[in-house]
Design a protein around this motif. Structure first.
Motif, short mmCIF file in Angstrom:
data_model
loop_
_atom_site.label_atom_id
_atom_site.label_comp_id
_atom_site.label_asym_id
_atom_site.label_seq_id
_atom_site.Cartn_x
_atom_site.Cartn_y
_atom_site.Cartn_z
N ARG A 118 -35.03 -12.50 26.91
CA ARG A 118 -34.29 -11.76 25.89
C ARG A 118 -34.14 -10.28 26.27
NH1 ARG A 118 -35.24 -8.95 21.16
NH2 ARG A 118 -37.49 -8.99 21.50
N LYS A 119 -35.10 -9.74 26.98
CA LYS A 119 -35.04 -8.34 27.42
C LYS A 119 -34.20 -8.16 28.67
CE LYS A 119 -37.86 -6.63 24.27
NZ LYS A 119 -37.42 -5.64 23.26
N GLY A 120 -33.70 -9.26 29.23
CA GLY A 120 -32.84 -9.14 30.41
C GLY A 120 -33.56 -9.16 31.74
N VAL A 121 -34.83 -9.54 31.75
CA VAL A 121 -35.58 -9.60 33.01
C VAL A 121 -35.16 -10.85 33.77
CG1 VAL A 121 -37.88 -9.73 34.05
CG2 VAL A 121 -37.50 -8.33 32.00
N ASP A 122 -34.94 -10.69 35.07
CA ASP A 122 -34.54 -11.81 35.91
C ASP A 122 -35.60 -12.91 35.88
OD1 ASP A 122 -32.68 -12.76 38.22
OD2 ASP A 122 -34.71 -12.89 39.07
N ASP A 123 -35.14 -14.18 35.92
CA ASP A 123 -36.06 -15.33 35.82
C ASP A 123 -37.09 -15.33 36.94
OD1 ASP A 123 -34.86 -16.20 33.52
OD2 ASP A 123 -33.58 -17.68 34.52
N GLU A 124 -36.68 -14.94 38.13
CA GLU A 124 -37.62 -14.93 39.25
C GLU A 124 -38.72 -13.89 39.04
OE1 GLU A 124 -37.56 -14.42 44.14
OE2 GLU A 124 -35.69 -14.54 42.99
N ILE A 125 -38.35 -12.71 38.56
CA ILE A 125 -39.35 -11.68 38.27
C ILE A 125 -40.26 -12.13 37.13
CG2 ILE A 125 -39.65 -9.31 37.44
CD1 ILE A 125 -37.07 -8.56 38.83
N ARG A 167 -33.26 -3.22 33.68
CA ARG A 167 -31.95 -2.84 34.22
C ARG A 167 -30.84 -3.47 33.39
NH1 ARG A 167 -29.57 -1.93 40.09
NH2 ARG A 167 -27.37 -2.32 39.63
N LYS A 168 -31.02 -4.71 32.96
CA LYS A 168 -29.99 -5.39 32.16
C LYS A 168 -29.76 -4.65 30.84
CE LYS A 168 -27.35 -8.93 30.93
NZ LYS A 168 -27.21 -8.72 29.49
N GLN A 169 -30.80 -4.20 30.19
CA GLN A 169 -30.64 -3.46 28.94
C GLN A 169 -29.88 -2.16 29.16
OE1 GLN A 169 -34.94 -3.47 28.03
NE2 GLN A 169 -34.42 -4.32 26.03
N LEU A 170 -30.17 -1.47 30.24
CA LEU A 170 -29.48 -0.22 30.53
C LEU A 170 -28.01 -0.47 30.88
CD1 LEU A 170 -32.28 1.50 32.63
CD2 LEU A 170 -31.58 2.07 30.30
N ALA A 171 -27.73 -1.53 31.62
CA ALA A 171 -26.35 -1.86 31.95
C ALA A 171 -25.55 -2.19 30.69
CB ALA A 171 -26.31 -3.03 32.93
N ASP A 172 -26.17 -2.92 29.77
CA ASP A 172 -25.48 -3.24 28.51
C ASP A 172 -25.19 -1.97 27.71
OD1 ASP A 172 -25.61 -5.90 29.18
OD2 ASP A 172 -27.36 -6.33 27.93
N LYS A 173 -26.13 -1.03 27.70
CA LYS A 173 -25.92 0.21 26.97
C LYS A 173 -24.79 1.03 27.60
CE LYS A 173 -27.75 1.55 23.99
NZ LYS A 173 -27.42 1.54 22.53
N GLY A 224 -50.69 -12.04 20.77
CA GLY A 224 -51.35 -13.24 21.27
C GLY A 224 -50.38 -14.27 21.84
N LEU A 225 -49.28 -13.83 22.41
CA LEU A 225 -48.29 -14.77 22.93
C LEU A 225 -48.76 -15.43 24.21
CD1 LEU A 225 -44.90 -12.87 22.38
CD2 LEU A 225 -46.13 -14.40 20.84
N ALA A 226 -48.35 -16.68 24.38
CA ALA A 226 -48.66 -17.45 25.58
C ALA A 226 -47.43 -17.53 26.48
CB ALA A 226 -49.14 -18.85 25.20
N ARG A 227 -47.53 -18.30 27.56
CA ARG A 227 -46.47 -18.33 28.57
C ARG A 227 -45.10 -18.68 28.00
NH1 ARG A 227 -50.74 -20.46 31.65
NH2 ARG A 227 -51.09 -19.42 33.66
N GLY A 228 -45.05 -19.69 27.16
CA GLY A 228 -43.76 -20.13 26.65
C GLY A 228 -43.03 -19.03 25.88
N ALA A 229 -43.72 -18.38 24.97
CA ALA A 229 -43.10 -17.31 24.18
C ALA A 229 -42.82 -16.07 25.03
CB ALA A 229 -43.99 -16.94 22.99
N LEU A 230 -43.71 -15.81 26.00
CA LEU A 230 -43.50 -14.66 26.88
C LEU A 230 -42.26 -14.86 27.75
CD1 LEU A 230 -47.19 -13.94 27.94
CD2 LEU A 230 -45.73 -12.50 26.50
N ARG A 231 -42.05 -16.08 28.20
CA ARG A 231 -40.86 -16.36 29.01
C ARG A 231 -39.58 -16.08 28.21
NH1 ARG A 231 -42.16 -21.00 30.04
NH2 ARG A 231 -43.17 -20.65 32.07
N GLN A 232 -39.57 -16.51 26.97
CA GLN A 232 -38.40 -16.24 26.12
C GLN A 232 -38.21 -14.74 25.85
OE1 GLN A 232 -38.81 -18.59 22.57
NE2 GLN A 232 -38.78 -20.54 23.66
N GLU A 233 -39.32 -14.05 25.67
CA GLU A 233 -39.24 -12.61 25.41
C GLU A 233 -38.70 -11.86 26.62
OE1 GLU A 233 -39.79 -9.34 22.76
OE2 GLU A 233 -39.83 -11.53 22.49
N LEU A 234 -39.15 -12.23 27.81
CA LEU A 234 -38.65 -11.59 29.03
C LEU A 234 -37.17 -11.88 29.23
CD1 LEU A 234 -41.68 -12.27 31.41
CD2 LEU A 234 -40.99 -10.06 30.47
#
Length: 242
Positions: free
Chosen positions: A164-171, A104-110, A152-162
């Motif tokens: 960066r994509k605008g996914v809410d921290d709770e989700i 949703r964040k990516q779409l709102a930015d667009k 092969g990303l683990a939790r730490g890198a996946l958290r940053q990727e999410l």
């Protein structure tokens, strides 16, 4: 009495010579050539002129009628009519979702980049969520699985990727909590074994340092990384005792 002779100079007795007009004198002979007829003036028949006019797109032609009809008809798209902002926003969102999944964040930015107001964007995005076209939880789960498999990303890198994509921290947290620790350690070991094969012949200290840097960039915790590195180096054939 003889009948009246037009060719004779004699007149009958009952005609008074004063009543007879004098004959015009014959033209004097001239040596100049006789002038020919003057230039002819072209006389155009009115019907022909009308036909020519019609042939050039005048009133009588089909082209002329069509042209006048087009002049009377309003254009299909009135440039003075403002487009519906909600319809514009929906079109933008659907086009973005057709190309790739979006948060949703990516779409709102667009939408903001395209000049849509925040109020219109919120209404359109809310409606898209209601019908299931926007689902950040599903998007986060898809992103986690694809990044684990491809990089092969683990939790730490996946958290940053999410993030960066605008996914809410709770989700994002809910998705990351579903990752199995044992499966994550197995992915770390597979990455270490693959990297070791490309560093064959190097000193064990150099190999350890490079493996630690690689796993840290992939988001593995230091405890998992060092445990996997020790096992991988110890099990490498080149480090086995003779």
């Amino acid at each position: 009495m003889k009948p009246f002779d037009s060719e004779s100079d004699a007149l009958p007795d009952f005609i008074d010579p004063a009543d007879v007009p004098a004959r015009p004198a014959p033209p004097a002979a001239s040596s100049a050539p006789e002038a020919g007829p003057g230039p002819r003036r072209r006389v155009e028949w009115s019907g022909q002129r009308s036909a020519n006019t019609r042939g050039r797109g005048g009133r009588g032609t089909r082209g002329g009628k069509a042209g006048r009809r087009r002049d009377r008809e309003p254009p299909a798209d009135n440039p003075d009519t403002e487009p519906d902002p909600h319809e514009v926003a929906r079109t933008i969102v659907l086009r973005q979702l057709t190309m790739a999944p979006r948060s949703r964040k990516q779409l709102a930015d667009k939408l903001r980049q395209r000049g849509c107001t925040d109020e219109v964007a919120a209404e359109v995005l809310d409606r898209m969520e209601e019908v299931g076209l926007i689902d950040d939880a599903a998007y986060a789960g898809m992103l986690v699985r694809s990044q684990q498999a491809s990089r092969g990303l683990a939790r730490g890198a996946l958290r940053q990727e999410l993030r960066r994509k605008g996914v809410d921290d709770e989700i994002a947290r809910a998705q990351l909590d579903e990752i199995d620790e044992e499966s994550e350690r197995e992915r770390a070991r597979a990455l270490a074994d693959k990297k070791l094969r490309s560093m064959h012949g190097l000193d064990a200290t150099v190999q350890t340092r490079r493996l630690a840097g690689m796993l840290a960039r992939k988001g593995y915790s230091p405890s998992v990384a060092w445990s996997v590195i020790r096992e991988a180096i110890a099990d490498a054939p080149e480090h086995q005792p003779d």
